[in-house]
Write an enzyme that holds these catalytic residues in place. Structure first.
Site, short mmCIF file in Angstrom:
data_model
loop_
_atom_site.label_atom_id
_atom_site.label_comp_id
_atom_site.label_asym_id
_atom_site.label_seq_id
_atom_site.Cartn_x
_atom_site.Cartn_y
_atom_site.Cartn_z
N GLU A 8 47.81 -45.95 -118.72
CA GLU A 8 49.19 -46.06 -118.27
C GLU A 8 49.24 -46.73 -116.90
O GLU A 8 50.31 -46.88 -116.33
CB GLU A 8 49.83 -44.67 -118.20
CG GLU A 8 50.01 -44.04 -119.56
CD GLU A 8 50.76 -42.74 -119.52
OE1 GLU A 8 51.72 -42.61 -120.30
OE2 GLU A 8 50.41 -41.86 -118.71
N GLU A 10 49.10 -49.88 -114.78
CA GLU A 10 49.26 -51.33 -114.93
C GLU A 10 48.14 -52.12 -114.25
O GLU A 10 47.73 -53.17 -114.74
CB GLU A 10 50.63 -51.78 -114.40
CG GLU A 10 51.80 -51.34 -115.25
CD GLU A 10 51.76 -51.94 -116.65
OE1 GLU A 10 51.36 -53.10 -116.82
OE2 GLU A 10 52.15 -51.21 -117.60
N ASP A 65 37.96 -43.77 -117.03
CA ASP A 65 38.31 -42.89 -115.91
C ASP A 65 37.43 -43.32 -114.76
O ASP A 65 36.23 -43.58 -114.94
CB ASP A 65 38.10 -41.41 -116.22
CG ASP A 65 38.79 -40.53 -115.17
OD1 ASP A 65 39.96 -40.80 -114.84
OD2 ASP A 65 38.15 -39.60 -114.67
N GLY A 145 44.54 -48.91 -105.52
CA GLY A 145 43.84 -47.66 -105.24
C GLY A 145 43.15 -47.70 -103.89
O GLY A 145 43.75 -48.06 -102.87
N TYR A 146 41.88 -47.37 -103.87
CA TYR A 146 41.10 -47.29 -102.64
C TYR A 146 40.47 -48.62 -102.23
O TYR A 146 39.72 -48.68 -101.26
CB TYR A 146 40.01 -46.22 -102.78
CG TYR A 146 40.56 -44.82 -102.93
CD1 TYR A 146 40.81 -44.04 -101.80
CD2 TYR A 146 40.84 -44.29 -104.18
CE1 TYR A 146 41.32 -42.76 -101.93
CE2 TYR A 146 41.35 -43.00 -104.31
CZ TYR A 146 41.59 -42.24 -103.18
OH TYR A 146 42.10 -40.97 -103.30
N ASP A 147 40.76 -49.70 -102.96
CA ASP A 147 40.15 -51.00 -102.67
C ASP A 147 40.28 -51.43 -101.20
O ASP A 147 39.32 -51.96 -100.63
CB ASP A 147 40.74 -52.09 -103.56
CG ASP A 147 40.28 -52.01 -105.00
OD1 ASP A 147 39.41 -51.17 -105.31
OD2 ASP A 147 40.79 -52.79 -105.83
N LYS A 167 36.00 -59.81 -107.65
CA LYS A 167 35.96 -58.35 -107.88
C LYS A 167 35.67 -58.05 -109.35
O LYS A 167 34.88 -57.16 -109.67
CB LYS A 167 37.27 -57.70 -107.45
CG LYS A 167 37.27 -56.20 -107.67
CD LYS A 167 38.62 -55.57 -107.41
CE LYS A 167 38.60 -54.11 -107.84
NZ LYS A 167 39.92 -53.54 -107.96
N HIS A 172 32.58 -51.79 -110.42
CA HIS A 172 32.18 -50.69 -111.30
C HIS A 172 32.83 -50.82 -112.67
O HIS A 172 32.19 -50.58 -113.69
CB HIS A 172 32.55 -49.35 -110.66
CG HIS A 172 34.00 -49.23 -110.27
ND1 HIS A 172 34.65 -50.15 -109.48
CD2 HIS A 172 34.93 -48.30 -110.59
CE1 HIS A 172 35.91 -49.80 -109.33
NE2 HIS A 172 36.11 -48.67 -109.98
N ARG A 173 34.09 -51.22 -112.71
CA ARG A 173 34.79 -51.37 -113.99
C ARG A 173 34.20 -52.51 -114.79
O ARG A 173 33.98 -52.40 -116.00
CB ARG A 173 36.29 -51.57 -113.75
CG ARG A 173 37.11 -51.59 -115.02
CD ARG A 173 38.60 -51.40 -114.77
NE ARG A 173 38.83 -50.05 -114.27
CZ ARG A 173 39.21 -49.76 -113.02
NH1 ARG A 173 39.43 -50.73 -112.16
NH2 ARG A 173 39.38 -48.51 -112.65
#
Length: 193
Positions: A8, A10, A65, A145-147, A167, A172-173
């Site tokens: 959910e 975006e 996650d 986020g924390y980027d 990036k 990690h993703r």
């Protein structure tokens, strides 16, 4: 290959699309509400993927996650990363908690766990990490986020300053989605050989 990606968020959907298309996957995005009650990133990714099982058939269902683990905070925020502060000011809270931590102890890493529920309901999981440090002030305008406060090892700008092209080749993703894509390709090539 067609897959369903459950999210959910975006920003995650955008990143997943940019990463999965060059890996040979056609992602279909599915927003399913799921309480993240797992104690690990992997448990939460599995919960999210399984929550979408009734929505689609005959297509692998993938969910992510992820979050940041700060060594000086004993690995927190960890699985609580997206809800670390009550008012959505996660970066402000993190920087306040880190205000007296010297540079040498500001190590951190992002974790991304991907779960994939196969059409036969078998669950596959992979995880990856991205090491770096927590900056003293936010830097960069990209990412999410924390980027803005994460300085990846080997780089002189935050994850938010890297630009999405770079990036999405080192994060990690990306690493976790690449691992899962390899696993899926091996699984499907052996099934259809």
């Amino acid at each position: 290959m067609e897959i369903v990606f459950v999210s959910e968020n975006e920003n995650k959907i955008t990143e997943a699309r940019e990463i999965l298309l060059p890996l040979g996957f056609q992602p279909i995005f599915c927003g399913v509400t799921c309480r993240e009650t797992g104690l690990t990133f992997t448990e939460n990714a599995v919960l999210k993927a399984q929550a979408a099982v009734g929505s689609v058939k005959d297509v692998p269902i993938m969910a992510d996650d992820s979050g940041i683990c700060v060594d000086a905070l004993n690995g927190m925020p960890g699985v609580l990363s997206s809800r670390w502060s009550q008012d959505g000011r996660n970066i402000d809270l993190l920087l306040w908690q880190m205000r007296d931590v010297p540079d040498v102890h500001r190590t951190a890493h992002f974790v991304c766990s991907i779960a994939c529920v196969m059409p036969n309901t078998e669950v596959r999981t992979v995880s990856s990490v991205w090491h770096g440090r927590i900056l003293h002030v936010p830097d960069g305008t990209g990412g999410f986020g924390y980027d803005p406060v994460f300085l990846p090892d080997g780089y002189s700008v935050s994850a938010a300053g890297l630009g999405s092209d770079l990036k999405n080749r080192i994060s990690h993703r990306y690493k976790a989605l690449r691992l899962m894509s390899s696993l899926l390709k091996r699984t499907y090539s052996s099934c259809h050989a």
